[in-house]
Write a protein that holds these residues in place. Structure first.
Motif, short mmCIF file in Angstrom:
data_model
loop_
_atom_site.label_atom_id
_atom_site.label_comp_id
_atom_site.label_asym_id
_atom_site.label_seq_id
_atom_site.Cartn_x
_atom_site.Cartn_y
_atom_site.Cartn_z
N LYS A 6 -55.73 -37.83 -89.54
CA LYS A 6 -55.52 -36.50 -90.14
C LYS A 6 -54.62 -35.65 -89.24
O LYS A 6 -53.73 -34.95 -89.71
CB LYS A 6 -56.86 -35.78 -90.35
N GLN A 7 -54.86 -35.74 -87.94
CA GLN A 7 -54.06 -34.97 -87.00
C GLN A 7 -52.61 -35.45 -87.00
O GLN A 7 -51.68 -34.64 -86.99
CB GLN A 7 -54.65 -35.08 -85.59
N THR A 8 -52.43 -36.75 -87.04
CA THR A 8 -51.07 -37.31 -87.08
C THR A 8 -50.36 -36.88 -88.35
O THR A 8 -49.18 -36.50 -88.32
CB THR A 8 -51.13 -38.85 -86.97
N PHE A 38 -56.08 -32.13 -80.00
CA PHE A 38 -55.24 -33.31 -80.18
C PHE A 38 -54.74 -33.80 -78.82
O PHE A 38 -54.38 -32.98 -77.97
CB PHE A 38 -54.05 -32.96 -81.09
N ASP A 39 -54.72 -35.11 -78.61
CA ASP A 39 -54.41 -35.64 -77.29
C ASP A 39 -52.97 -36.14 -77.14
O ASP A 39 -52.68 -36.98 -76.29
CB ASP A 39 -55.39 -36.75 -76.91
N GLY A 40 -52.08 -35.61 -77.94
CA GLY A 40 -50.65 -35.90 -77.81
C GLY A 40 -49.89 -34.61 -77.62
O GLY A 40 -50.42 -33.51 -77.86
N THR A 41 -48.64 -34.70 -77.22
CA THR A 41 -47.88 -33.50 -76.87
C THR A 41 -47.31 -32.74 -78.06
O THR A 41 -47.04 -31.55 -77.95
CB THR A 41 -46.71 -33.88 -75.94
N HIS A 42 -47.09 -33.42 -79.17
CA HIS A 42 -46.31 -32.85 -80.26
C HIS A 42 -46.73 -31.44 -80.71
O HIS A 42 -45.89 -30.53 -80.70
CB HIS A 42 -46.27 -33.79 -81.47
N PRO A 43 -47.98 -31.22 -81.09
CA PRO A 43 -48.28 -29.88 -81.61
C PRO A 43 -48.15 -28.78 -80.56
O PRO A 43 -47.75 -27.66 -80.87
CB PRO A 43 -49.72 -29.99 -82.11
N TYR A 44 -48.44 -29.11 -79.31
CA TYR A 44 -48.32 -28.12 -78.24
C TYR A 44 -46.86 -27.77 -77.99
O TYR A 44 -46.50 -26.59 -77.89
CB TYR A 44 -48.96 -28.65 -76.94
N GLU A 45 -46.02 -28.80 -77.90
CA GLU A 45 -44.59 -28.56 -77.67
C GLU A 45 -43.96 -27.79 -78.81
O GLU A 45 -43.25 -26.80 -78.58
CB GLU A 45 -43.85 -29.90 -77.49
N ARG A 46 -44.19 -28.22 -80.02
CA ARG A 46 -43.55 -27.61 -81.17
C ARG A 46 -44.03 -26.17 -81.37
O ARG A 46 -43.25 -25.27 -81.65
CB ARG A 46 -43.78 -28.42 -82.45
N ILE A 70 -56.10 -29.69 -71.94
CA ILE A 70 -56.22 -31.01 -72.55
C ILE A 70 -55.65 -32.10 -71.65
O ILE A 70 -56.27 -33.15 -71.44
CB ILE A 70 -55.52 -31.04 -73.94
N PHE A 71 -54.46 -31.86 -71.10
CA PHE A 71 -53.84 -32.90 -70.30
C PHE A 71 -54.45 -33.02 -68.91
O PHE A 71 -54.31 -34.06 -68.26
CB PHE A 71 -52.31 -32.76 -70.30
N THR A 72 -55.17 -32.00 -68.46
CA THR A 72 -55.98 -32.15 -67.24
C THR A 72 -57.09 -33.15 -67.51
O THR A 72 -57.34 -34.06 -66.71
CB THR A 72 -56.56 -30.79 -66.80
#
Length: 101
Positions: A6-8, A38-46, A70-72
């Motif tokens: 769902k997140q993807t 979410f454990d990927g960068t996309h939503p944070y970066e965008r 999250i990334f910590t």
């Protein structure tokens, strides 16, 4: 459909909204993924880019702070990309805070 799927899907839909100049709709989808950690960068970066472009520094900083949290956690798990992504978000957060001043 599981949570990660769902997140993807939200990330993919967000990209499409951005392409069609509907950044508000994209932001809502990315915010949902951030809320769910979410454990990927996309939503944070965008989302940070969208908010920076709109002059919403407080929101940009909030998103980058969420990414650092999250990334910590991810870096502590030993995931190979965790430390480099954490450092990237820390740098972006520092720049955003400086821009606010």
């Amino acid at each position: 459909m599981n949570r990660h799927d769902k997140q993807t899907l939200r990330n993919i839909q967000g990209k499409e909204f951005e392409k069609s100049k509907q950044s508000e709709k994209a932001a809502l989808l990315y915010e949902e993924n951030i809320k769910e950690e979410f454990d990927g960068t996309h939503p944070y970066e965008r989302l940070a880019i969208i908010y920076k472009r709109e002059g919403r520094l407080e929101d940009e900083i909030r998103v980058l702070e969420s990414a650092v949290v999250i990334f910590t956690k991810i870096a502590k798990t030993g995931r190979t990309d965790g430390i480099s992504k954490l450092q990237k978000f820390k740098t972006k957060l520092e720049k955003a805070r400086e821009a606010k001043l």
